[in-house]
Design an enzyme around this catalytic site. Structure first.
Site, PDB file in Angstrom:
ATOM      1  N   ASP A   1     -19.555  11.756 -27.996  1.00 30.37           N
ATOM      2  CA  ASP A   1     -19.452  12.646 -26.799  1.00 30.37           C
ATOM      3  C   ASP A   1     -18.764  13.877 -27.511  1.00 30.37           C
ATOM      4  O   ASP A   1     -17.624  14.019 -27.795  1.00 30.37           O
ATOM      5  CB  ASP A   1     -18.851  12.064 -25.577  1.00 30.37           C
ATOM      6  CG  ASP A   1     -18.696  13.358 -24.590  1.00 30.37           C
ATOM      7  OD1 ASP A   1     -18.822  14.496 -24.726  1.00 30.37           O
ATOM      8  OD2 ASP A   1     -18.587  12.836 -23.329  1.00 30.37           O
TER       9      ASP A   1
ATOM     10  N   ASN B   1     -26.438  20.568 -31.674  1.00 28.86           N
ATOM     11  CA  ASN B   1     -27.683  20.733 -30.829  1.00 28.86           C
ATOM     12  C   ASN B   1     -27.221  20.140 -29.424  1.00 28.86           C
ATOM     13  O   ASN B   1     -27.955  20.750 -28.291  1.00 28.86           O
ATOM     14  CB  ASN B   1     -28.684  19.472 -31.297  1.00 28.86           C
ATOM     15  CG  ASN B   1     -29.808  18.969 -30.393  1.00 28.86           C
ATOM     16  OD1 ASN B   1     -30.812  20.119 -30.071  1.00 28.86           O
ATOM     17  ND2 ASN B   1     -29.711  18.036 -29.921  1.00 28.86           N
TER      18      ASN B   1
ATOM     19  N   SER C   1     -28.841  27.793 -30.352  1.00 31.65           N
ATOM     20  CA  SER C   1     -28.326  28.692 -29.255  1.00 31.65           C
ATOM     21  C   SER C   1     -29.748  28.657 -28.297  1.00 31.65           C
ATOM     22  O   SER C   1     -30.154  27.445 -28.073  1.00 31.65           O
ATOM     23  CB  SER C   1     -28.182  30.090 -29.884  1.00 31.65           C
ATOM     24  OG  SER C   1     -28.057  31.151 -28.911  1.00 31.65           O
TER      25      SER C   1
ATOM     26  N   TYR D   1     -24.870  29.559 -17.950  1.00 34.27           N
ATOM     27  CA  TYR D   1     -25.505  28.847 -19.322  1.00 34.27           C
ATOM     28  C   TYR D   1     -25.888  30.005 -20.406  1.00 34.27           C
ATOM     29  O   TYR D   1     -25.379  29.889 -21.602  1.00 34.27           O
ATOM     30  CB  TYR D   1     -26.884  28.042 -19.077  1.00 34.27           C
ATOM     31  CG  TYR D   1     -27.655  27.898 -20.236  1.00 34.27           C
ATOM     32  CD1 TYR D   1     -27.264  26.587 -20.851  1.00 34.27           C
ATOM     33  CD2 TYR D   1     -28.912  28.376 -20.444  1.00 34.27           C
ATOM     34  CE1 TYR D   1     -27.859  26.429 -22.185  1.00 34.27           C
ATOM     35  CE2 TYR D   1     -29.542  27.929 -21.725  1.00 34.27           C
ATOM     36  CZ  TYR D   1     -29.235  26.772 -22.525  1.00 34.27           C
ATOM     37  OH  TYR D   1     -29.938  26.617 -23.386  1.00 34.27           O
TER      38      TYR D   1
ATOM     39  N   LYS E   1     -24.166  30.254 -24.369  1.00 32.52           N
ATOM     40  CA  LYS E   1     -25.008  30.564 -25.511  1.00 32.52           C
ATOM     41  C   LYS E   1     -24.626  32.026 -26.291  1.00 32.52           C
ATOM     42  O   LYS E   1     -24.789  31.900 -27.669  1.00 32.52           O
ATOM     43  CB  LYS E   1     -26.364  30.515 -25.368  1.00 32.52           C
ATOM     44  CG  LYS E   1     -26.908  29.168 -24.956  1.00 32.52           C
ATOM     45  CD  LYS E   1     -26.552  27.941 -26.102  1.00 32.52           C
ATOM     46  CE  LYS E   1     -27.277  26.622 -25.658  1.00 32.52           C
ATOM     47  NZ  LYS E   1     -26.856  25.708 -26.710  1.00 32.52           N
TER      48      LYS E   1
ATOM     49  N   THR F   1     -38.497  19.504 -23.317  1.00 31.21           N
ATOM     50  CA  THR F   1     -37.420  18.530 -23.389  1.00 31.21           C
ATOM     51  C   THR F   1     -37.232  18.230 -22.147  1.00 31.21           C
ATOM     52  O   THR F   1     -37.618  18.363 -21.254  1.00 31.21           O
ATOM     53  CB  THR F   1     -36.444  19.033 -24.246  1.00 31.21           C
ATOM     54  OG1 THR F   1     -35.698  19.923 -23.430  1.00 31.21           O
ATOM     55  CG2 THR F   1     -36.933  19.687 -25.537  1.00 31.21           C
TER      56      THR F   1
HETATM   57  N1  LIG Z   1     -35.571  22.960 -24.161  1.00 33.86           N
HETATM   58  C1  LIG Z   1     -35.614  24.241 -24.012  1.00 33.86           C
HETATM   59  O1  LIG Z   1     -36.211  25.013 -23.576  1.00 33.86           O
HETATM   60  C2  LIG Z   1     -34.125  24.751 -24.973  1.00 33.86           C
HETATM   61  C3  LIG Z   1     -34.385  26.204 -24.981  1.00 33.86           C
HETATM   62  C4  LIG Z   1     -33.215  26.918 -25.761  1.00 33.86           C
HETATM   63  C5  LIG Z   1     -32.090  26.037 -26.216  1.00 33.86           C
HETATM   64  N2  LIG Z   1     -32.034  24.928 -25.894  1.00 33.86           N
HETATM   65  C6  LIG Z   1     -30.899  24.085 -26.281  1.00 33.86           C
HETATM   66  O2  LIG Z   1     -31.523  22.882 -27.018  1.00 33.86           O
HETATM   67  C7  LIG Z   1     -30.339  22.051 -27.109  1.00 33.86           C
HETATM   68  C8  LIG Z   1     -30.969  20.664 -27.059  1.00 33.86           C
HETATM   69  O3  LIG Z   1     -31.768  20.422 -25.702  1.00 33.86           O
HETATM   70  P1  LIG Z   1     -32.890  19.783 -25.410  1.00 33.86           P
HETATM   71  O4  LIG Z   1     -33.773  20.877 -24.915  1.00 33.86           O
HETATM   72  O5  LIG Z   1     -33.501  19.024 -26.286  1.00 33.86           O
HETATM   73  O6  LIG Z   1     -32.448  19.067 -23.928  1.00 33.86           O
HETATM   74  P2  LIG Z   1     -32.375  17.571 -23.885  1.00 33.86           P
HETATM   75  O7  LIG Z   1     -33.628  16.969 -23.992  1.00 33.86           O
HETATM   76  O8  LIG Z   1     -31.620  17.297 -22.330  1.00 33.86           O
HETATM   77  O9  LIG Z   1     -31.309  17.135 -24.660  1.00 33.86           O
HETATM   78  C9  LIG Z   1     -29.898  17.431 -24.865  1.00 33.86           C
HETATM   79  C10 LIG Z   1     -29.138  16.695 -25.580  1.00 33.86           C
HETATM   80  O10 LIG Z   1     -27.827  16.876 -25.453  1.00 33.86           O
HETATM   81  C11 LIG Z   1     -27.084  15.784 -25.204  1.00 33.86           C
HETATM   82  N3  LIG Z   1     -25.603  15.961 -24.819  1.00 33.86           N
HETATM   83  C12 LIG Z   1     -25.413  16.575 -23.556  1.00 33.86           C
HETATM   84  N4  LIG Z   1     -23.992  16.712 -23.382  1.00 33.86           N
HETATM   85  C13 LIG Z   1     -23.356  16.162 -24.353  1.00 33.86           C
HETATM   86  C14 LIG Z   1     -22.023  15.873 -24.760  1.00 33.86           C
HETATM   87  N5  LIG Z   1     -21.110  16.077 -24.170  1.00 33.86           N
HETATM   88  N6  LIG Z   1     -21.952  15.029 -26.038  1.00 33.86           N
HETATM   89  C15 LIG Z   1     -22.968  14.782 -26.882  1.00 33.86           C
HETATM   90  N7  LIG Z   1     -24.182  14.857 -26.445  1.00 33.86           N
HETATM   91  C16 LIG Z   1     -24.547  15.544 -25.137  1.00 33.86           C
HETATM   92  C17 LIG Z   1     -27.919  14.964 -24.388  1.00 33.86           C
HETATM   93  O11 LIG Z   1     -27.444  13.615 -24.229  1.00 33.86           O
HETATM   94  P3  LIG Z   1     -27.423  12.784 -23.088  1.00 33.86           P
HETATM   95  O12 LIG Z   1     -28.866  12.006 -23.316  1.00 33.86           O
HETATM   96  O13 LIG Z   1     -26.370  11.649 -23.206  1.00 33.86           O
HETATM   97  O14 LIG Z   1     -27.645  13.270 -21.968  1.00 33.86           O
HETATM   98  C18 LIG Z   1     -29.190  15.025 -25.056  1.00 33.86           C
HETATM   99  O15 LIG Z   1     -29.247  14.179 -26.199  1.00 33.86           O
HETATM  100  C19 LIG Z   1     -29.248  22.394 -26.210  1.00 33.86           C
HETATM  101  O16 LIG Z   1     -28.341  22.835 -26.763  1.00 33.86           O
HETATM  102  C20 LIG Z   1     -30.059  23.172 -25.224  1.00 33.86           C
HETATM  103  O17 LIG Z   1     -29.237  24.398 -24.823  1.00 33.86           O
HETATM  104  C21 LIG Z   1     -33.078  24.217 -25.059  1.00 33.86           C
END
Ligand SMILES: NC(=O)c1ccc[n+]([C@@H]2O[C@H](COP(=O)([O-])OP(=O)(O)OC[C@H]3O[C@@H](n4cnc5c(N)ncnc54)[C@H](OP(=O)(O)O)[C@@H]3O)[C@@H](O)[C@H]2O)c1
Length: 294
Positions: free
Chosen positions: A68, A95, A146, A160, A164, A195
């Site tokens: 975490d 990430n 980011s 949010y 970032k 995601t």
């Molecule tokens: N998807 C998009 O459109 C998008 C766009 C721009 C940026 N992002 C960024 O991409 C990154 C990954 O997100 P994603 O889109 O892949 O979403 P996601 O599928 O929700 O994955 C997020 C991951 O972060 C983990 N997490 C959250 N809080 C945590 C903590 N305190 N310690 C360790 N792990 C933690 C989650 O773990 P759990 O399974 O335990 O919750 C999950 O594995 C994030 O930083 C997000 O802001 C995403």
């Protein structure tokens, strides 16, 4: 700017990666791609049992650890385990993160703190744990996840976006500080990707205010009910792009992911440029008429 001497040592191959938040989304897709590529991986997640299937297929290449990112001690422990197991770390992917959506006024102090705790302070916890090793090695590459929201803001996602922007602010400086030590840094700015971000991971402000229903409220409703599962971005393709960037001898400081991200950021850049040009006379009117004497 002064010429920066590159004192880096070459990247060993296969590379050793450490990814935070590997359970779903980008983290999971990148974990799979890195392993399929033949590299070594420390996959971390709050619930590492979610990655057990990878452990059985790639037991020699993979170290699975609980993490975490808000737990500073656990970050240091993960780094120790990594060094014991693989003896080095070549690529860190910061990430882990989630989105808190809602109008700025709607978000409580505690919700805002939690959001920064993960997206900013958590990312810093991991980075501080990894940097001493990368400095000693004289090589490493840090990918900072980011968002297009780290470059521009949208109503309903301001808190949010602020996290970032903080990531981008510190990364810009960090890249300058560690570049001369052989460590590369890339700020990754994805647009909308399919995601868990807009699904189970999405948090919304508990307290809502009617006055924002037609503005930020609409954004939150749309994200919650219509966006999840329809995003244009494919995390598996993003993972391939990230491997390509890590293997490039001159990786970028900023990497947009997705045509939507590029379009939005180009639009924002043009808007800022327009303001600077329109107001240039006022901007340059603020200096003392004569230079200071030394
Ligand atoms: N998807 C998009 O459109 C998008 C766009 C721009 C940026 N992002 C960024 O991409 C990154 C990954 O997100 P994603 O889109 O892949 O979403 P996601 O599928 O929700 O994955 C997020 C991951 O972060 C983990 N997490 C959250 N809080 C945590 C903590 N305190 N310690 C360790 N792990 C933690 C989650 O773990 P759990 O399974 O335990 O919750 C999950 O594995 C994030 O930083 C997000 O802001 C995403």
């Amino acid at each position: 700017m002064a010429h920066i001497h590159d004192s880096s040592t070459p990247f060993p191959s296969p590379r050793v990666w450490l990814i935070t938040g590997s359970s779903t989304g980008f983290g999971r897709a990148l974990a799979e791609a890195v392993l399929a590529h033949g590299d070594r991986l420390v996959a971390t997640a709050r619930h590492p049992e979610q990655l057990q299937d990878l452990a059985s297929h790639f037991s020699d290449q993979l170290l699975l650890l609980p993490l975490d990112v808000t737990n500073e001690e656990q970050c240091l422990w993960v780094m120790k385990q990594t060094m014991q197991h693989f003896g080095r770390i070549d690529v860190l992917v910061n990430n882990a993160g989630y989105g808190l959506f809602g109008a700025i006024e709607e978000a409580s102090a505690q919700e805002v703190r939690q959001q920064f705790e993960t997206n900013v302070f958590g990312l810093l916890n991991v980075t501080r744990a990894v940097l001493p090793v990368m400095r000693t090695q004289k090589h490493g590459h840090i990918l900072m996840m980011s968002s297009v929201g780290g470059f521009l803001s949208f109503m309903g996602t301001g808190i949010y976006n602020a996290t970032k922007r903080a990531v981008e602010g510190l990364s810009d400086a960090l890249a300058q500080e560690v570049g001369p030590l052989g460590i590369r840094l890339t700020i990754v700015e994805p647009g909308s990707f399919r995601t868990n971000f807009t699904g189970g991971s999405l948090k919304t402000a508990e307290h809502t205010i009617g006055a924002y229903a037609q503005t930020s409220g609409m954004v939150v409703e749309y994200t919650r009910h219509h966006m999840h599962g329809t995003e244009p971005g494919d995390p598996a393709r993003a993972a391939k792009a990230l491997i390509q960037v890590v293997e490039h001898p001159e990786p970028p400081l900023h990497l947009a992911l997705g045509a939507d991200a590029l379009q939005m950021m180009r639009g924002k850049l043009a808007e800022v440029k327009q303001d600077w040009e329109t107001w240039e006379a006022v901007s340059v009117s603020t200096a003392f008429p004569t230079p200071a004497k030394h």
